[in-house]
Scaffold this motif. Structure first.
Motif, PDB file in Angstrom:
ATOM      1  N   GLY C 246      -1.919  -3.641  10.289  1.00  0.00           N
ATOM      2  CA  GLY C 246      -1.108  -2.597  10.896  1.00  0.00           C
ATOM      3  C   GLY C 246      -1.095  -1.339  10.060  1.00  0.00           C
ATOM      4  N   PHE C 247      -0.925  -1.505   8.761  1.00  0.00           N
ATOM      5  CA  PHE C 247      -0.849  -0.334   7.900  1.00  0.00           C
ATOM      6  C   PHE C 247      -2.228   0.235   7.580  1.00  0.00           C
ATOM      7  CE2 PHE C 247       3.231  -2.464   6.550  1.00  0.00           C
ATOM      8  CZ  PHE C 247       4.023  -1.580   7.249  1.00  0.00           C
ATOM      9  N   MET C 248      -3.212  -0.638   7.475  1.00  0.00           N
ATOM     10  CA  MET C 248      -4.532  -0.130   7.048  1.00  0.00           C
ATOM     11  C   MET C 248      -5.162   0.755   8.108  1.00  0.00           C
ATOM     12  SD  MET C 248      -7.068  -3.413   7.207  1.00  0.00           S
ATOM     13  CE  MET C 248      -8.707  -2.799   6.927  1.00  0.00           C
ATOM     14  N   ILE C 249      -4.774   0.541   9.356  1.00  0.00           N
ATOM     15  CA  ILE C 249      -5.282   1.432  10.397  1.00  0.00           C
ATOM     16  C   ILE C 249      -4.775   2.840  10.153  1.00  0.00           C
ATOM     17  CG2 ILE C 249      -5.080   1.956  12.848  1.00  0.00           C
ATOM     18  CD1 ILE C 249      -5.155  -1.082  13.321  1.00  0.00           C
ATOM     19  N   LYS C 250      -3.561   2.905   9.648  1.00  0.00           N
ATOM     20  CA  LYS C 250      -2.955   4.210   9.426  1.00  0.00           C
ATOM     21  C   LYS C 250      -3.529   4.894   8.186  1.00  0.00           C
ATOM     22  CE  LYS C 250       0.248   6.584  11.478  1.00  0.00           C
ATOM     23  NZ  LYS C 250       0.399   6.629  12.924  1.00  0.00           N
ATOM     24  N   VAL C 251      -3.994   4.087   7.212  1.00  0.00           N
ATOM     25  CA  VAL C 251      -4.390   4.694   5.923  1.00  0.00           C
ATOM     26  C   VAL C 251      -5.532   5.702   6.019  1.00  0.00           C
ATOM     27  CG1 VAL C 251      -5.348   4.152   3.659  1.00  0.00           C
ATOM     28  CG2 VAL C 251      -3.406   2.900   4.502  1.00  0.00           C
ATOM     29  N   PRO C 252      -6.623   5.547   6.674  1.00  0.00           N
ATOM     30  CA  PRO C 252      -7.164   4.373   7.308  1.00  0.00           C
ATOM     31  C   PRO C 252      -8.212   3.750   6.405  1.00  0.00           C
ATOM     32  CG  PRO C 252      -8.296   6.308   8.081  1.00  0.00           C
ATOM     33  CD  PRO C 252      -7.430   6.740   6.949  1.00  0.00           C
ATOM     34  N   ILE C 274      -0.499  17.790   9.020  1.00  0.00           N
ATOM     35  CA  ILE C 274       0.512  16.731   9.014  1.00  0.00           C
ATOM     36  C   ILE C 274      -0.160  15.369   8.968  1.00  0.00           C
ATOM     37  CG2 ILE C 274       2.347  15.665  10.357  1.00  0.00           C
ATOM     38  CD1 ILE C 274       2.852  18.455  11.539  1.00  0.00           C
ATOM     39  N   LEU C 275      -1.201  15.242   9.771  1.00  0.00           N
ATOM     40  CA  LEU C 275      -1.899  13.961   9.842  1.00  0.00           C
ATOM     41  C   LEU C 275      -2.407  13.552   8.462  1.00  0.00           C
ATOM     42  CD1 LEU C 275      -2.769  11.919  11.930  1.00  0.00           C
ATOM     43  CD2 LEU C 275      -4.823  13.214  12.315  1.00  0.00           C
ATOM     44  N   ALA C 276      -3.073  14.486   7.794  1.00  0.00           N
ATOM     45  CA  ALA C 276      -3.652  14.142   6.494  1.00  0.00           C
ATOM     46  C   ALA C 276      -2.577  14.103   5.420  1.00  0.00           C
ATOM     47  CB  ALA C 276      -4.722  15.154   6.124  1.00  0.00           C
ATOM     48  N   GLY C 277      -1.652  15.051   5.501  1.00  0.00           N
ATOM     49  CA  GLY C 277      -0.698  15.176   4.408  1.00  0.00           C
ATOM     50  C   GLY C 277       0.392  14.137   4.444  1.00  0.00           C
ATOM     51  N   VAL C 278       0.779  13.703   5.631  1.00  0.00           N
ATOM     52  CA  VAL C 278       1.942  12.835   5.719  1.00  0.00           C
ATOM     53  C   VAL C 278       1.643  11.511   6.414  1.00  0.00           C
ATOM     54  CG1 VAL C 278       4.262  12.657   6.593  1.00  0.00           C
ATOM     55  CG2 VAL C 278       3.466  14.817   5.724  1.00  0.00           C
ATOM     56  N   LEU C 279       0.988  11.573   7.552  1.00  0.00           N
ATOM     57  CA  LEU C 279       0.865  10.356   8.347  1.00  0.00           C
ATOM     58  C   LEU C 279       0.022   9.283   7.664  1.00  0.00           C
ATOM     59  CD1 LEU C 279       2.340  11.865  10.554  1.00  0.00           C
ATOM     60  CD2 LEU C 279       0.840  10.782  12.171  1.00  0.00           C
ATOM     61  N   LEU C 280      -1.029   9.706   6.983  1.00  0.00           N
ATOM     62  CA  LEU C 280      -1.849   8.699   6.297  1.00  0.00           C
ATOM     63  C   LEU C 280      -1.042   8.008   5.211  1.00  0.00           C
ATOM     64  CD1 LEU C 280      -5.267  10.474   5.840  1.00  0.00           C
ATOM     65  CD2 LEU C 280      -4.320   9.380   7.822  1.00  0.00           C
ATOM     66  N   LYS C 281      -0.106   8.773   4.648  1.00  0.00           N
ATOM     67  CA  LYS C 281       0.699   8.208   3.563  1.00  0.00           C
ATOM     68  C   LYS C 281       1.612   7.091   4.040  1.00  0.00           C
ATOM     69  CE  LYS C 281      -1.266  11.371   1.521  1.00  0.00           C
ATOM     70  NZ  LYS C 281      -2.332  12.087   2.203  1.00  0.00           N
ATOM     71  N   GLY C 283       0.841   4.679   5.939  1.00  0.00           N
ATOM     72  CA  GLY C 283       0.154   3.411   5.783  1.00  0.00           C
ATOM     73  C   GLY C 283       0.281   2.891   4.368  1.00  0.00           C
ATOM     74  N   ALA C 284      -0.014   3.784   3.416  1.00  0.00           N
ATOM     75  CA  ALA C 284       0.061   3.379   2.011  1.00  0.00           C
ATOM     76  C   ALA C 284       1.494   3.025   1.642  1.00  0.00           C
ATOM     77  CB  ALA C 284      -0.453   4.501   1.128  1.00  0.00           C
ATOM     78  N   TYR C 285       2.436   3.803   2.179  1.00  0.00           N
ATOM     79  CA  TYR C 285       3.837   3.513   1.904  1.00  0.00           C
ATOM     80  C   TYR C 285       4.212   2.143   2.465  1.00  0.00           C
ATOM     81  CZ  TYR C 285       8.900   3.846   2.117  1.00  0.00           C
ATOM     82  OH  TYR C 285      10.225   3.582   1.989  1.00  0.00           O
ATOM     83  N   GLY C 286       3.652   1.820   3.618  1.00  0.00           N
ATOM     84  CA  GLY C 286       3.906   0.514   4.201  1.00  0.00           C
ATOM     85  C   GLY C 286       3.446  -0.609   3.272  1.00  0.00           C
ATOM     86  N   PHE C 287       2.268  -0.423   2.665  1.00  0.00           N
ATOM     87  CA  PHE C 287       1.823  -1.415   1.669  1.00  0.00           C
ATOM     88  C   PHE C 287       2.873  -1.579   0.584  1.00  0.00           C
ATOM     89  CE2 PHE C 287      -2.885  -0.179   2.382  1.00  0.00           C
ATOM     90  CZ  PHE C 287      -2.910  -0.954   3.515  1.00  0.00           C
ATOM     91  N   LEU C 288       3.302  -0.423   0.065  1.00  0.00           N
ATOM     92  CA  LEU C 288       4.172  -0.460  -1.105  1.00  0.00           C
ATOM     93  C   LEU C 288       5.563  -1.003  -0.776  1.00  0.00           C
ATOM     94  CD1 LEU C 288       3.246   2.962  -2.677  1.00  0.00           C
ATOM     95  CD2 LEU C 288       2.789   0.732  -3.645  1.00  0.00           C
ATOM     96  N   ARG C 289       6.036  -0.689   0.434  1.00  0.00           N
ATOM     97  CA  ARG C 289       7.413  -1.076   0.768  1.00  0.00           C
ATOM     98  C   ARG C 289       7.455  -2.439   1.443  1.00  0.00           C
ATOM     99  NH1 ARG C 289      11.679   0.437  -1.211  1.00  0.00           N
ATOM    100  NH2 ARG C 289      11.699   2.612  -0.614  1.00  0.00           N
ATOM    101  N   VAL C 290       6.503  -2.724   2.280  1.00  0.00           N
ATOM    102  CA  VAL C 290       6.606  -3.931   3.102  1.00  0.00           C
ATOM    103  C   VAL C 290       5.664  -5.034   2.614  1.00  0.00           C
ATOM    104  CG1 VAL C 290       6.553  -4.838   5.430  1.00  0.00           C
ATOM    105  CG2 VAL C 290       7.209  -2.477   5.063  1.00  0.00           C
TER     106      VAL C 290
END
Lengths: 103, 824, 536
Positions: C246-252, C274-281, C283-290
């Motif tokens: 789920g998150f890696m798709i967002k990273v991508p 926004i896509l590059a600056g925030v949305l990709l993050k 995914g990575a944040y999801g790794f770190l938090r979840v």
């Protein structure tokens, strides 16, 4: 003389409903459809009042019926406004001509 | 006593050029900073740095060794960031080497700024018609900042940071005339080649941090020595690299070689040397400052700084690379026709000498050579700048000749440079230019390593080394060293040579290099001499031969440019000398003659003593000399034990007369221009082929272009193609299969499968979408927009629902409800 | 105002702006949007005094949350969903980054009228602000259900922003983006439910609390129990993989990266930012938090695979960059390459790797919007993005050329600029990983391959700079004006931050180091407990 009971009201209501639906389904004239809608609504009103009288004994059904009448009036006003616009656009109130919503 | 004056002065001197850069970058284009003012600002900035450096140099010179050691230790550290649990500190590495390098950089940079004012006045308009004068000086300021920062860094990470920044400046300045394709190509080549080196640097850095847990240069070296003695840390570790099991001393060697890879990029050593000749696309003052005197020397400086982290094997690798570079590039230099290219190749060759020197352990000599080279090469480049400028951008020496009459000052300062690089001097005396002493010293050490050392070491310290039989054995020496490691019993014994190598280093670090530490250090240092692998003989002979080649090609260059008759009358008629550029030439000439030996040599050897940086260096003379002894000619007067013949006396004559022979030969050959040489080339079979090969730089650039540049680009294209076609088509199949399931009718999804890059999930996702769409389009038929249809549908649905309810209610309680209601 | 009310205002402030946009006449939509995003940005900066020294986040994981709001939201039977938001070192910097990038993107949208598709300003700006709420909410929420809702809220505006105001193939790009992300969301939803019911098994009452998942011993034991099965596989691993996908798709991450270049190419400039600056993050944040704190055992089991994916991303992205001729596509692929460093840093699960990954997230959050904006500047003038047709722009637009060089060098990872710190931390951290986890014998080799990416990055960036900015001035671009005051004002903050973060990374590290230590400690504790349980 046969006493008039709930069943009679329900049968009348069902007949009215059926006629209304039939009217909606067959009429191409917009006003005709509107009349059909009124029939359906009034059959429902009849049901509400009948159930209220025979079933619950409270006035709830009557109040609902009044609401429905109110709504029907508003709806009729709106519908006629729509038909006016419709007529302005296509010079007819044949609803089959208004198929632009076709998916 | 806490005294931070020196550090503050040095740090201030680093920041001032940065301020100049900032001002010029933001306001340089505006009116108040017209052409000359921008230059004066930059010049003022670097001159103030130079003054600060001079102050520090003079004050430092007057201090005693103890005071210096104390200052080095007490140098201020500012906490910059945390690296895991490791703290990264910013600070000034305050020692003699820093100060002398710092002085050299600021001094040369000041005069090159001065030279540039005149030079760029005529050149800046080349860039697109707009005045980019200020931009040039802004870049120079940024370069000075980065280079000085590199010199004073106490931390390996900061060294790396500034290392990259000088690379950036080099990129910007090589590509200064960026409207020319060749200039931007050259800049790119320089940067990317350096990045390849940095790749190694990062790995070396990673190993250093992994095992010493610090970025600080001194602390890392101390930890390294300690780990060696204890057989712990990196010496007990092993890592797995693609199935290659690296452990112990090999790992330590890998670390050293990794760091050296960085130096290979920056100091343009084989096989990463290709960028430097191309870098001559930049303005000539830049070639003088960055690509001759300072930045390219940074690699050598780095190796000198991390010298204590180098294992004998790593040093051997360094020596081999240096030897290859100095030989190959000197040969290429013989056939070049572009005056700047000749100088570039001679720079490469001299850098090779320095690296070779470090590799064989001649720490002091190599850095000494760095200093002398910086002066004379900067001067030579400025001279060539004069020539190019005077001859209207003519760079081919074949079209010059006879210019001595038109530009006498350039001619004779250039000649001094030629003498210096050729190694002019009179053997047996103290008369000579810097290059004479420094090159001689490197070769003397190489001689020791190739012939004498092992035998001597055996002879003199035989008592304590009776058990070590492999000393003279070149072949398996490396394995011998490795075998020692990890064997704690042997490590603990004083007789273990390898242990001694680093034990002495740490001892020196603690003793801070003076006083009583020396007495018992002598024996230990003899041990070191014995442990270093013996050099193959060719690694001594090649540099000797090149010592004869160097004067030849330099003299060729000078002679063809300034002497003989003019070969192109047009060029000759236009030739003139710019007065403004005299001063830097003359000052650097004086510096070449005077400063190099009498000022730098003692300072550098001091650095080696005080910082305990290179115990191996001093080992070769067999006795420890206090720095006060050094001014008496270092290597030539060394004695190796009582009553022994000094081998350097003979060597000194062999090397010492090379300049005379080489230069004479060139003068005779080119007396009347290049014709005679051309005829010889045609007459002797094979020579023409050799000439062509050398002219094409041994085809190394061609190979790189073909294999690496085109290879990577092709790989990129292939990869892109793979992404769009192979994965795509494979996935298309999957997607079509998915489509086949369930849906037979309906319109094709109008999106189409585009020829972008499409991944597996993409097509599956598309298929899902398509299925949904088709189902929808099937369902949309009743949605014909006719109210009657909707009503019928609704009524029909209601009817069906009613039917269901009725059927269902037959057998449920619902019946009761209805019947109950009707009964009422 | 106390910190928690500020945070709530920050999250929902954009919604207020959205309502205003819908009410006000459409010519004021952009004013309201820029105003709102700036107000939100300054509000988020008001959080700084509370956490400036970073030690506010130093406590144990789960107890160090600041600016917390925790109220019951939906309580139906055993289902207890909370509105639970708060900040720690992982999320705080990202909140600031989001509000900043959003403000800059709003300012970038200022020339909306001149776009090719410039109808429906109201809709555009309303969706823009809705997106901001979605992103901020995702970063702040600590309840998994709430997290999921914000995650979905973010999805829809993005779909329309690309699909309506995009380029030639906008519909395709938008639907691709939508389906990819939705596919990820579905897996996340499955994991959400499974985790809720498992936590109910473990403690009696189920919870959606992300912190409790990671710190409650009963839950971690249940989640990471090797005997706990789900559909025949190990529960922890299955959940980890679901969430990870789920998150890696967002990273991508490769191979699910293909939506990104397309979405970037079609999206308008601010949306790309926004896509590059925030949305990709996210995914990575999801790794770190979840993913990582909750399933440390599975993360450790799969670390080789994940690190490989990270390295593949780095190298693959860089090679793809070399093949691109569309300017924006090149920057998009470079994003893929840079996010590889983030994943690699996270995969090794050491403090240095985490620090590097977090820093790289922030650094890329600064440098990639800058790069996209720089591309946008030139696209506004030339109306094409074909790299080979450019040339000589530095001479034509000197200020722009200088700023562009700065931006692209930041992306290249030049020391002194932000990109360097993250990269070097990740590389060294990966190399060092063996020191912390002795089973990671593959780590040095991984670092070596990743370090090679440094060379490739230099190659594609410099090659691009040469083709676009260097060279002779061209006739066809003679009319181009240098950057305007508005463009400079947008570039300037990013340039300053790129330099600041590169020169003084200590301040950025301070914000997150405490939390990183805490997270790693929590992971260590729970995986140790499992090991003990198995051993016993």
């Amino acid at each position: 003389m046969l006493a008039v009971g709930l069943q009679h009201y329900l049968i009348l209501s069902a007949m009215l409903f059926s006629l209304g639906v039939l009217c909606m389904a067959t009429k191409r004239n917009a006003i005709g459809i509107l009349i059909g809608v009124e029939l359906v609504l009034n059959s429902a009103n009849l049901n509400l009042v009948a159930f209220s009288k025979y079933q619950t004994g409270t006035g709830d059904g009557h109040i609902f019926a009044v609401f429905v009448i109110l709504l029907a009036a508003a709806e009729a006003a709106l519908a006629i406004a729509i038909f006016m616009n419709f007529y302005n656009n296509v010079r007819t109130i044949d609803v089959d001509r208004g198929d632009e919503l076709r998916g | 006593m806490e005294n931070h004056t020196f550090e503050i002065c040095l740090a201030l001197g680093v920041v001032i050029p940065l301020i100049s850069f900032t001002i010029l970058a933001f306001f340089g284009a505006n009116a108040p900073f017209g052409k000359p003012r921008a230059a004066y600002l930059a010049l003022g900035a670097i001159a103030s740095s130079c003054l600060l450096a001079t102050y520090v140099l003079i004050s430092w010179y007057g201090l005693s060794l103890e005071q210096k050691a104390q200052l080095t230790q007490e140098a201020f550290r500012y906490h910059w960031a945390d690296f895991g649990s490791i703290s990264i500190d910013v600070g000034v590495k305050l020692d003699s080497l820093t100060i002398i390098m710092y002085f050299m950089v600021t001094f040369i940079a000041s005069f090159i700024h001065l030279f540039s004012i005149g030079y760029m006045a005529g050149h800046s308009d080349e860039v697109g018609g707009e005045c980019k004068f200020h931009r040039f000086f802004a870049y120079l300021g940024l370069f000075c900042f980065s280079m000085l920062g590199l010199v004073i860094s106490s931390s390996l990470l900061f060294l790396f940071i500034f290392w990259e920044l000088v690379g950036l400046c080099s990129y910007l300045l090589i590509g200064f005339y960026f409207d020319k394709k060749f200039a931007s190509d050259a800049g790119m080549k320089a940067f990317i080649t350096n990045r390849v080196g940095d790749f190694g640097f990062i790995i070396g850095l990673a190993l250093v941090v992994m095992y010493t847990k610090t970025f600080d240069l001194d602390a890392a070296a101390d930890a390294f020595a300690q780990q060696f003695n204890a057989g712990t840390g990196i010496f007990a570790a092993s890592i797995d690299l693609f199935g290659w099991h690296v452990s112990g001393l090999t790992l330590a060697t890998l670390m050293g070689v990794g760091l050296f890879c960085g130096a290979m990029g920056k100091s343009a050593q084989f096989p990463l040397h290709v960028w430097l000749p191309d870098a001559m696309a930049g303005p000539t003052p830049v070639s003088a400052l960055i690509h001759a005197a300072t930045m390219v020397a940074a690699g050598v400086y780095l190796v000198a700084r991390v010298f204590r982290l180098l294992t004998p094997d790593a040093q051997f690798v360094i020596a081999v690379i240096g030897c290859i570079t100095l030989t190959m590039t000197a040969l290429i230099a013989i056939v070049q026709k572009d005056i700047k290219k000749i100088l570039a190749y001679s720079t490469l060759s001299q850098l090779g000498y320095m690296v070779f020197g470090l590799g064989v352990g001649a720490w002091t000599a190599a850095l000494f050579h760095l200093m002398t080279h910086a002066f004379f090469k900067a001067m030579l480049f400025l001279g060539s700048g004069q020539v190019i400028e005077g001859c209207h951008h003519e760079k081919n020496i074949m079209n010059m000749g006879g210019l001595r009459k038109k530009m006498p000052v350039t001619c004779w300062t250039f000649f001094i440079g030629v003498l210096a690089i050729a190694g002019f001097g009179i053997p047996g005396t103290h008369i000579g230019l810097g290059g004479f002493f420094s090159k001689d010293e490197i070769l003397a050490v190489a001689y020791e390593r190739a012939f004498n050392m092992h035998a001597e070491a055996h002879g003199e310290s035989g008592d304590s080394h009776g058990d070590n039989d492999n000393h003279g054995d070149t072949d398996d020496h490396g394995s011998h060293v490795r075998a020692d490691v990890g064997d704690n019993v042997q490590l603990a014994s004083a007789g273990s040579n390898t242990t001694a190598l680093l034990a002495v280093q740490s001892a020196n670090a603690m003793a801070s290099g003076e006083g009583g530490g020396h007495a018992n250090g002598t024996q230990a240092k003899m041990d070191i001499a014995a442990t270093l692998p013996q050099l193959p003989k060719w690694m001594f002979w090649l540099p000797i031969i090149i010592a004869y080649v160097t004067p030849f090609y330099m003299m060729r260059c000078w002679w063809l440019t300034f002497m003989g008759k003019p070969r192109d009358q047009h060029v000759y008629d236009h030739a003139h000398e710019s007065k403004l550029m005299y001063i830097p030439l003359v000052v650097l000439a004086v510096g070449t003659v005077y400063c190099s030996y009498w000022v730098f040599r003692p300072m550098i050897s001091q650095a080696s003593e005080v910082a305990a940086n290179a115990p191996a260096v001093v080992a070769f003379d067999g006795k420890i000399h206090d720095y006060s002894e050094i001014p008496t000619h270092a290597m030539m007067t060394l004695t190796h034990g009582e009553g022994m013949v000094n081998p350097h006396t003979a060597l000194a004559y062999i090397v010492g007369i090379s300049w005379l022979i080489g230069m004479l030969f060139a003068a005779i050959l080119y007396w009347n221009g290049p014709k005679l040489a051309g005829r010889i080339k045609d007459a002797v079979p094979g020579l023409a082929f050799l000439h062509k090969t050398l002219e094409n730089r041994l085809y190394i650039d061609h190979v790189y272009d073909f294999i690496l540049v085109e290879g990577v680009k092709t790989l990129g294209r292939l990869w892109g193609w793979f992404d769009t076609n192979v994965i795509d088509n494979f996935v298309d199949l999957v997607a079509y299969a998915a489509k086949g399931i369930g849906v037979t009718t309906g319109r094709q999804l109008d999106m189409g499968v585009e020829k972008g890059d499409i991944g597996l999930v993409d097509n599956i996702a598309n298929a899902i979408a398509w299925i949904t769409y088709s189902t929808g389009s099937g369902l949309r038929r009743p949605q014909n927009g006719r109210i009657r249809t909707y009503v019928l549908l609704t009524a029909g649905a209601a009817g069906i629902a009613l039917l269901f309810v009725l059927i269902w209610s037959m057998s449920s309680d619902a019946t009761e409800v209805i019947s109950a209601a009707s009964a009422q | 105002m106390d910190a928690s009310s500020i945070l709530n205002f920050v999250i929902f402030g954009p919604l207020i702006g959205m309502v205003l946009v819908l009410i006000a006449p459409s010519q004021y939509a952009k004013h309201i949007t820029v105003g709102t995003s700036l107000v939100v940005f300054f509000l988020s900066l008001m959080l700084f005094p509370n956490f400036l020294n970073g030690s506010a986040f130093d406590g144990a994981y789960g107890e160090n949350m600041q600016a917390v709001t925790q109220i019951d939201w939906i309580s139906v039977a055993s289902l207890k969903i909370q509105y639970y938001v708060g900040l720690d070192g992982l999320s705080f910097a990202l909140i600031i980054l989001t509000t900043l990038v959003m403000s800059l993107a709003a300012a970038t949208s200022w020339n909306f009228e001149t776009w090719k598709v410039n109808k429906g300003a109201k809709g555009y700006f309303a969706l823009f602000l809705l997106l901001e709420t979605g992103v901020l909410g995702t970063f702040a929420s600590l309840d998994f259900f709430l997290f999921y809702i914000f995650w979905e809220v973010m999805l829809l505006p993005m779909y329309f922003l690309i699909g309506v105001w995009g380029g030639a193939r906008k519909e395709y790009a938008a639907i691709k983006f939508f389906i990819y992300t939705l596919a990820g969301s579905v897996l996340m939803l499955v994991a959400l439910l499974a985790m809720f019911f498992s936590s109910a098994d473990a403690t009696g009452t189920g919870t959606f609390n992300l912190l409790e998942y990671a710190t409650n011993p009963a839950i971690t034991a249940n989640f990471n129990d090797p005997a706990h099965m789900f559909l025949g596989f190990n529960f922890g691993q299955v959940m980890f993989i679901f969430l990870f996908i789920g998150f890696m798709i967002k990273v991508p991450l490769f191979p699910f990266h293909t939506w990104l270049p397309l979405a970037h190419v079609e999206a308008p400039t601010p949306i790309s930012m926004i896509l590059a600056g925030v949305l990709l993050k996210l995914g990575a944040y999801g790794f770190l938090r979840v993913c990582y704190p909750i399933f440390p055992t599975a993360a450790m089991d799969l670390s080789f695979l994940i690190a490989t994916l990270g390295v593949v991303n780095i190298i693959y992205g860089a090679f793809c960059c070399l093949a691109q001729t569309d300017f924006k596509r090149l920057v998009a692929y470079s994003s893929i390459s840079h996010m590889g460093y983030v994943v690699l840093g996270i995969a090794v699960m050491t403090d240095i790797g985490y620090q590097g990954a977090m820093f790289q997230i922030l650094a890329h959050g600064i440098s990639s919007p800058m790069c996209f904006f720089l591309v946008g500047v030139i696209y506004d003038r030339a109306h094409h993005r074909e790299i080979n047709r450019f040339g000589g722009l530095w001479l034509q637009m000197p200020k722009y050329g200088s700023l562009a060089t700065l931006g692209f060098f930041a992306s290249l990872g030049l020391p002194g600029l932000c990109g360097f710190i993250g990269e070097i931390w990740v590389l060294l951290g990966t190399f060092n990983a063996q020191a912390t986890h002795s089973e990671m014998t593959w780590a040095p080799a991984m670092a070596v391959v990743a370090a090679f990416g440094v060379v490739l990055t230099a190659a594609y960036i410099l090659w691009m700079i040469q083709r676009v900015y260097l060279g002779e001035r061209r006739e066809e671009y003679a009319g181009f004006k240098d950057v305007t005051a508005r463009e400079t004002a947008i570039l300037f903050p990013m340039a300053v931050l790129a330099i600041f973060m590169g020169i003084l990374p200590g301040y950025t590290f301070q914000l997150m180091n405490g939390t990183i230590d805490a997270v790693l400690k929590a992971m260590h504790v729970s995986s140790d407990a499992i090991a003990m349980a198995i051993g016993g």
